[in-house]
Enzyme design. Structure first.
Site, short mmCIF file in Angstrom:
data_model
loop_
_atom_site.label_atom_id
_atom_site.label_comp_id
_atom_site.label_asym_id
_atom_site.label_seq_id
_atom_site.Cartn_x
_atom_site.Cartn_y
_atom_site.Cartn_z
N ARG A 111 0.86 -1.19 0.00
CA ARG A 111 0.00 0.00 0.00
C ARG A 111 0.89 1.23 0.00
O ARG A 111 1.76 1.37 0.86
CB ARG A 111 -0.92 0.04 1.22
CG ARG A 111 -1.46 1.46 1.46
CD ARG A 111 -2.59 1.53 2.44
NE ARG A 111 -3.78 0.87 1.93
CZ ARG A 111 -5.00 1.09 2.41
NH1 ARG A 111 -5.19 1.95 3.39
NH2 ARG A 111 -6.04 0.46 1.92
N HIS A 138 -7.27 0.77 -6.44
CA HIS A 138 -7.51 0.03 -5.19
C HIS A 138 -8.25 -1.27 -5.53
O HIS A 138 -9.39 -1.48 -5.15
CB HIS A 138 -8.35 0.90 -4.24
CG HIS A 138 -8.34 0.42 -2.81
ND1 HIS A 138 -7.59 -0.66 -2.37
CD2 HIS A 138 -9.02 0.87 -1.71
CE1 HIS A 138 -7.80 -0.85 -1.10
NE2 HIS A 138 -8.65 0.06 -0.67
N GLN A 141 -10.10 -3.71 -2.93
CA GLN A 141 -11.36 -3.17 -2.43
C GLN A 141 -12.53 -3.59 -3.33
O GLN A 141 -13.61 -3.99 -2.86
CB GLN A 141 -11.27 -1.63 -2.39
CG GLN A 141 -12.57 -0.94 -2.01
CD GLN A 141 -12.96 -1.21 -0.58
OE1 GLN A 141 -12.15 -1.06 0.32
NE2 GLN A 141 -14.20 -1.61 -0.33
N ASP A 234 -16.91 7.55 -1.56
CA ASP A 234 -15.61 7.42 -0.89
C ASP A 234 -15.33 8.80 -0.28
O ASP A 234 -16.04 9.78 -0.57
CB ASP A 234 -14.55 7.04 -1.94
CG ASP A 234 -13.16 6.81 -1.34
OD1 ASP A 234 -13.02 6.75 -0.10
OD2 ASP A 234 -12.19 6.69 -2.13
N CYS A 277 -16.20 2.33 0.80
CA CYS A 277 -15.01 1.51 1.11
C CYS A 277 -14.57 1.68 2.55
O CYS A 277 -13.91 0.80 3.10
CB CYS A 277 -13.89 1.86 0.15
SG CYS A 277 -13.47 3.62 0.14
N ARG A 316 -13.57 -7.68 2.74
CA ARG A 316 -12.17 -7.40 2.41
C ARG A 316 -11.29 -8.59 2.80
O ARG A 316 -10.37 -8.96 2.10
CB ARG A 316 -11.67 -6.14 3.15
CG ARG A 316 -12.32 -4.82 2.77
CD ARG A 316 -12.11 -4.48 1.32
NE ARG A 316 -10.71 -4.57 0.91
CZ ARG A 316 -9.74 -3.69 1.24
NH1 ARG A 316 -10.05 -2.61 1.92
NH2 ARG A 316 -8.50 -3.85 0.85
N1 CP Z 1 -11.12 0.51 2.54
C1 CP Z 1 -9.84 0.46 2.95
O1 CP Z 1 -8.90 0.21 2.17
O2 CP Z 1 -9.68 0.69 4.27
P1 CP Z 1 -8.30 0.87 5.05
O3 CP Z 1 -7.69 2.17 4.56
O4 CP Z 1 -8.65 0.90 6.48
O5 CP Z 1 -7.39 -0.27 4.69
N1 NVA Z 2 -9.63 7.09 -1.78
C1 NVA Z 2 -9.28 6.74 -0.42
C2 NVA Z 2 -9.54 5.31 -0.16
C3 NVA Z 2 -9.29 4.86 1.23
C4 NVA Z 2 -9.54 3.40 1.45
C5 NVA Z 2 -7.83 7.11 -0.15
O1 NVA Z 2 -6.99 6.85 -1.02
O2 NVA Z 2 -7.54 7.65 0.91
#
Ligand code: CP
Ligand code: NVA
Length: 334
Positions: A111, A138, A141, A234, A277, A316
């Protein structure tokens, strides 16, 4: 009996197009089977002695914990590595780190910020690499989102997803392609400055057409959500964009998902759900919303019977487990 495709063995997930449509749907079915298995109390050994590195440059609740528990549930383990923990990209190049970790671990979930970093890890580690969120995509997700839609409505057929908000962020990009691949109609409701990137949109349109559905973009959310079965949003400010908070709140206020927008679907008494999400700014309980109140979704919608966000969040783990198992398990089936 769990079945998965041999073609998924050893495979990485960079973005939704990393898998064929059939492989993606198969993975979602495998996740459903693994979910039923866990709910029946089975803790198996499909990932016995498999070690997974979790390299995280950004915060996470769901992705991190889902990955760790998915591995441990099936007899494997996962090590959480943040930037201050390792030399990654500072004293040591991504390429060197990839080659070091690839000889220690069986897989890497990443990530971070740059999609290029994720792809470099894949290129040099020699083990499967899964994208757990970059600025661009992502994909893990969206596997959970499609599973949630399928289990709630019983099928992915004849479903329209309307995404409302920042139409060009990582979640929106991957959701658009995931829907296209699954044969789900996709509508993006976003202001002109946040509409999907032309190339990303064109790619999704082509895949959608192949699967007999379409992708549409609306500036007016009330128009756009007409006929939708899933309203999805989101955060308005993604990780790494915090300096844009004030301007985004102003720009996206008309795109808040509230009961009026849910009613505008025309499906309030029929097939309708709300997805996010997470994390979500739906109440006054976070540092950001202490004064502003709810942002992208109201508490009323978030807590309503339409909201499937905690099923989505649980999924997830099952979908990440399916990714790990399909890529790493030595057995064809059990
Ligand atoms: N939806 C999601 O990716 O959540 P986190 O940022 O908590 O991993
Ligand atoms: N678009 C958001 C998603 C978080 C799971 C971000 O990148 O922060």
């Amino acid at each position: 009996m769990l079945n998965w495709m041999d073609s998924l063995k050893g495979r990485s997930l960079m973005r939704m197009t990393s898998f064929t449509d059939e492989e993606m749907l198969n993975l979602i079915d495998l996740a459903a089977q693994l979910k039923a298995r866990r709910h029946a109390g089975v803790r198996g050994d499909l990932l016995r002695r498999k070690q997974i590195a979790l390299i995280f440059e950004k915060s996470s609740t769901r992705t991190r914990n889902s990955s760790q528990i998915a591995a441990r549930d099936e007899g494997g383990d996962a090590e959480y590595l943040t930037r201050p923990d390792i030399h990654f990209g500072k004293k040591e190049s991504v390429k060197d780190t990839a080659r070091v970790l690839g000889r220690i671990y069986d897989g890497i979930l990443f990530r971070g910020f740059s999609q290029k970093t994720c792809e470099e890890l894949q290129e040099w580690s020699g083990v499967p690499v899964w994208n757990g969120l970059t600025d661009a995509y992502h994909p893990t997700q969206i596997l959970a989102d499609l599973l949630t839609i399928k289990e709630t409505f019983g099928s992915l057929k004849d479903v329209t997803v309307a995404y409302v908000g920042d139409g060009r962020n990582n979640v929106a990009n991957s959701l658009m392609m995931g829907c296209a691949k699954a044969g789900v109609r996709y509508v993006c409701c976003a202001p002109a400055s946040l509409r999907p990137d032309d190339a990303v949109l064109a790619e999704a349109e082509e895949v959608a057409k192949r699967n007999g559905v379409d992708v549409r973009v609306f500036e007016d959310p009330v128009q756009g959500v007409k006929g939708a079965n899933v309203l999805y949003t989101d955060v308005w400010v993604s990780m790494g964009e915090e300096d844009k908070t004030a301007e985004r709140i102003k720009l996206l206020k008309p795109y808040q998902i509230n009961m009026d927008l849910m009613r505008a679907t025309g499906n309030i008494d029929g097939k309708l759900m709300f997805l996010h999400c997470l994390p979500a700014f739906h109440d006054f309980n976070t540092d950001v919303t202490k004064e502003s109140g709810a942002l992208e979704v109201t508490d009323e919608v978030f807590e309503s019977k339409y909201s499937k966000v905690f099923d989505e969040s649980e999924n997830r783990m099952h979908t990440i487990k399916a990714l790990f198992v399909s890529a790493l398990c030595d057995r064809a089936s059990i």
